[in-house]
Design a protein around this motif. Sequence first.
Motif, short mmCIF file in Angstrom:
data_model
loop_
_atom_site.label_atom_id
_atom_site.label_comp_id
_atom_site.label_asym_id
_atom_site.label_seq_id
_atom_site.Cartn_x
_atom_site.Cartn_y
_atom_site.Cartn_z
N LEU B 142 0.84 -1.19 0.00
CA LEU B 142 0.00 0.00 0.00
C LEU B 142 0.88 1.25 0.00
CD1 LEU B 142 -2.79 1.12 0.02
CD2 LEU B 142 -2.85 0.92 2.49
N MET B 144 3.80 1.51 -1.26
CA MET B 144 4.35 1.64 -2.61
C MET B 144 3.33 2.28 -3.53
SD MET B 144 6.27 -1.99 -3.28
CE MET B 144 6.19 -1.98 -5.04
N ALA B 145 2.10 1.80 -3.42
CA ALA B 145 1.06 2.32 -4.31
C ALA B 145 0.86 3.80 -4.07
CB ALA B 145 -0.24 1.57 -4.09
N VAL B 146 0.77 4.19 -2.80
CA VAL B 146 0.54 5.61 -2.52
C VAL B 146 1.75 6.44 -2.93
CG1 VAL B 146 0.15 7.28 -0.69
CG2 VAL B 146 -1.05 5.12 -0.67
N ALA B 148 3.84 5.73 -5.26
CA ALA B 148 3.88 5.79 -6.72
C ALA B 148 2.86 6.81 -7.22
CB ALA B 148 3.60 4.42 -7.31
#
Lengths: 548, 293, 337
Positions: B142, B144-146, B148
């Motif tokens: 999560l 990483m996603a945020v 990114a």
Amino acid sequence: MEGVSKAVWAVVAVVIVLVVVAAAIAMYKPAAPTAPAPAPPAPAPTAPMITPADTLIIAMDTSDAVSLDPARAYEFASCFVVNQLYDKLVDFELPDLLHVKPEVAEKWEVSPDGKIWTFYIRKGIKFASGNPLTADDVVYSLQRVIKLKQTAYSVLKPFLQSPEQIEKVDDYTVRIKLNKTVAPSFFLSVLTFTTSSILDSKVVEAHAKNGDMGSEWLNDHSAGSGPFILEKWERESQFVLKANPNYWKPGEPALKTIIIKHVPEPTDQLLLIKKGDVDVAVDLTADQIKQVENQTGIKIVRVERFHNVYIGMNVAVKPLDKEEVRDAIRYCIDYDAIVNDILKGAAIKWQTVVPKGLLGANPKTPYYKNVTLAKQLLAKAGYPNGFEIELTTPPIYPTIDVATKIQADLAECGIKVKIIQMTASQMYEKYRKQGLQLVLAGWGSDYPDPDSNAMAFGNYRIKQLAWRNSWYDDYAADLAEKASVEMDTSKREQMYLNLTDYILDHGPYAMLYQTVAQQAIRDYVKNWLPDPTFYYLNLARVSKVPSG
Amino acid sequence: MHEVITLALMDYLKSEDFRITLYLVRKSPLTMLGMTLAISLILFAILAPYIAKQDPIEQDPSKRLLPPSPEHPFGTDQLGRDIFSRVIWGSRISLTIAVIVVAISFSTGTVLGIVAGYFGGKVDELLMRITDMFMAFPRLILAMAVAAALGPGIFNTVIAMAFVSWVYYARLSRASTLQVREEMFVEAARAIGASNLRILFKHILPVTISPVIVQATLDMGGAILTAAALGFLGLGVQPPTPEWGVMVSEGRRFITEQWWVSTFPGFAILLATLGFNLLGDGINDILNVRSRR
Amino acid sequence: MDLRTYVIRRFILMIFVLFGIVVITFVISHVIPADPIGAILGPQASPELVEKIRREWGFDKPLHEQFVDYIFKLMKGDLGKSIRTNNPVVEDLLYFFPATIELATSAMIVAIAIGIPLGIISAVKKDKWPDHISRIFALVGVSMPVFWLGLILLFVLYYKLGIFPGPGRLDPGIPEPPRITGLITIDSLISGNFKALLNSLWHLALPSFVLGYYASASITRITRTALLEVLNQDYIKTARSKGLAERVVLFRHALRNALIPTTTVIGMTYGSLLEGAVLTETIFAWPGLGRYSTGAFLSVDFLAVMGTTLLIALIYSLANLIVDILYAFLDPRIRYA
């Protein structure tokens, strides 16, 4: 507390048993390789070969590989593999990148206006499947690239826009009609790129689905006449290539198997090659190369790649619109420190847009770090106290180190640089929309002809680098276009020299360096030739000879 | 409002409780070790300009990758920067990130958890579902996603990490609140007519604080490691800011010969995280002992 | 409520949770101002080509339409196609998933093998040296970056000492077993290929240790705490006063109850193992979900990102669900209202 001690000891005993079992498994060594006994170490100081003698194992980062369909393959790893699986009409044989050699075509003719080409196909070539290679296959393969319109097609697009331009004259003759005049050497070198590979039309069509002309199947299968066949591609793991038993060149390939092991971490590649568990490691960093170059048994193969790293300055962003400011930036960078200290052998200083080794390469390097001059230029442009600007770059090495160094250099001239790391997908999105300010990026030539670089850096009309940096210069654009159709080679060369001079003075770039590829190979690997591109190295001639 | 908090705090400090806590801390060597490490970290961060005289971002590429020496106690990195000063100054960055992340997640999570636990009903249900969702997400993914989505950089990294950490505090404080809510003294307070707010602060908060504080100290270490992981992936702090995780990640190319580039910041991470973890564990133990009295 | 109702209720809740995750991931991955198609096609691609491919993939449609499309496809079990690999995401996941399961499960075994004994020692010898040493050992595991430990172990144990093999799942010369489950160890066992079995276990050793060591810390801690709790309970005191040997007291009575919260933690740890795999797989060239998802995130391959996140969330939720059910089953006092 006697009982407790016993319980504790029981637990300890279990742990010891587990450790012993683990150690027993660890002690297991793989079976001895099937190679003949390694040569006695007496003569040359060399390390014994512990990998099988008929198999070449290469450690490479193949994460960019998307597809092995020649009409789609465009990345380093994919093109490297595709080159071993297929033949083309003509090809370059390293180290000569100026004169093409016949391959599938044994001779060819071109009309005086440079537009009509006739290729005479060699008889007796068989695909790996056993099917004979005829004009039908050539026509099918080239038309397919045009019909599928994937990325790799951009290489042929300027002069081949409709499948009808490729026609079969007879079973062993093909005619290609270009829609404009093109310098012959240019066209021939485009034909050597992996896009123009010749596919086994019967096999490919047999696997076509939903009109994709076999593209999905070709992602991870091969149907060619090249020296190797693709046995399997396990994504993120390895490519396994086996020798093609029907290969038409006698005595080749020397190796039976090639394994390309996907090893994304350079430090891992370093450990593997030092240990001898792989024969070639292609992605070591400059410092790691320094570590291994003197190790017994390891050789370094160096070559200047057709790849240049540059700073792009978006002319639409003030104050980059002023030429003095762009000049100031160019005079503020410490090129020598970058090339000699940071990149140490992995680059050469190169400041023009056509790389060394190609026609029209311009060796002038007028820019060097001169803070006084830079500050004067800035003052003249109206920015005596410098300004703030963003520098975008992907988070990979060594570019991050270079970016950090440049940040420090520009700070000395009063320019405050904010570094913004962005993954490739985010960066290109913005770059394509002219949305960056300063960008640190690289450009690799698609084929050994200056046209690719000249057009990209000079001609805004094709919406490439010049356009992305908002540099709408008609003189440069016209010159690039004229040079690509010039039939006389020496005139052509002069045009490129003029163009590169012009861009050197007025363009929106600070060309930093040209990449030098350094590949570590074990010394028993023979005929691994230096390749300035990444798709001309022919593994058919590579062999492993244990005596060093 | 202020009086309520101040009174509560003063009551606590004067109490027998507190003195027993101090005694228990002194008795546990590991907790003392943890406290020492944590305090040293804070001191290094505050006193950085006095301890590390060399400039942490000054480069000298001709002095790359020098081994440790009297002039450069921890050696130099790939751009010729002094690693010792980068490690010392890096303590500020790592500590700031850890503190901010934990502070944000701690306060939002705890407040949400207490509110949900105390008022119950639909509010509680909603919160539980939301925390379920976040907990099913592996934290690094999560983050990483945020990261990114927002782009790299200190600020965004902090948001990314806080975004994934608040749920644990919410769960913990909710659980404690549920326990306490039914206790007699709370019933009594309500019977007397004490306002909800007063009850929340004077009675519920002190109880729920304890397990939450343990989690917070442990999370300090976790935040430093997540920052390192994000740095490894290129989504973390931007150059030339010295951050331990990015330094370890950058130095991994040199691990076979210039081991010092990764090792010293690696040790810094280890000691700092270990300190916080020991501290957290120690507090946990002390609280357990106390709750059994 | 009884066990069955509890299970059904939890299951339904899990579905809701997963739906919420789909929404969150969708929003996040589409908020990102990136152009994955452009990045994959490379800097050389023309804007027209990029647009054409975007239209082919349906990325030019408005967001809510894309979302609805996605949900419908999801219900049919279609997770879309990955932009990078051009394969259906479901296929990609099935391909990469087993390697990660193999790694995570063996790491779990290592974590339990290290964690539980250390926790027991710590609790039984509380505040004495064995306690201190085990606690520090466990905590060191969660205090260092996983990728750093992995590289150092590779350097020392593979390169310098040659005890363990280099990165990868199998040596190149070993014949691979047929792909039945995708876990090389199980497949070799099933097909009787003992060479491959031993070799793959040997390759599995270092990465499982690195991951497992990291996970063992929380297991050590919870075992210690739970055991301490239990050992102080009245019924233990009763058992002791009855004259039972300490060992019996420990193993027959105390441990069984102490293991209940431990099981919960093990479930939660499985999730964090999946996340630790992301970094470990890069260092050890392990072709699993971690590598696939890193690639997907870095190139913002929307559908692959959503597919992977859903899968991991699903596994995580299932693991927790199973653990919670076990917990409720084992300890009749616990029933969540």
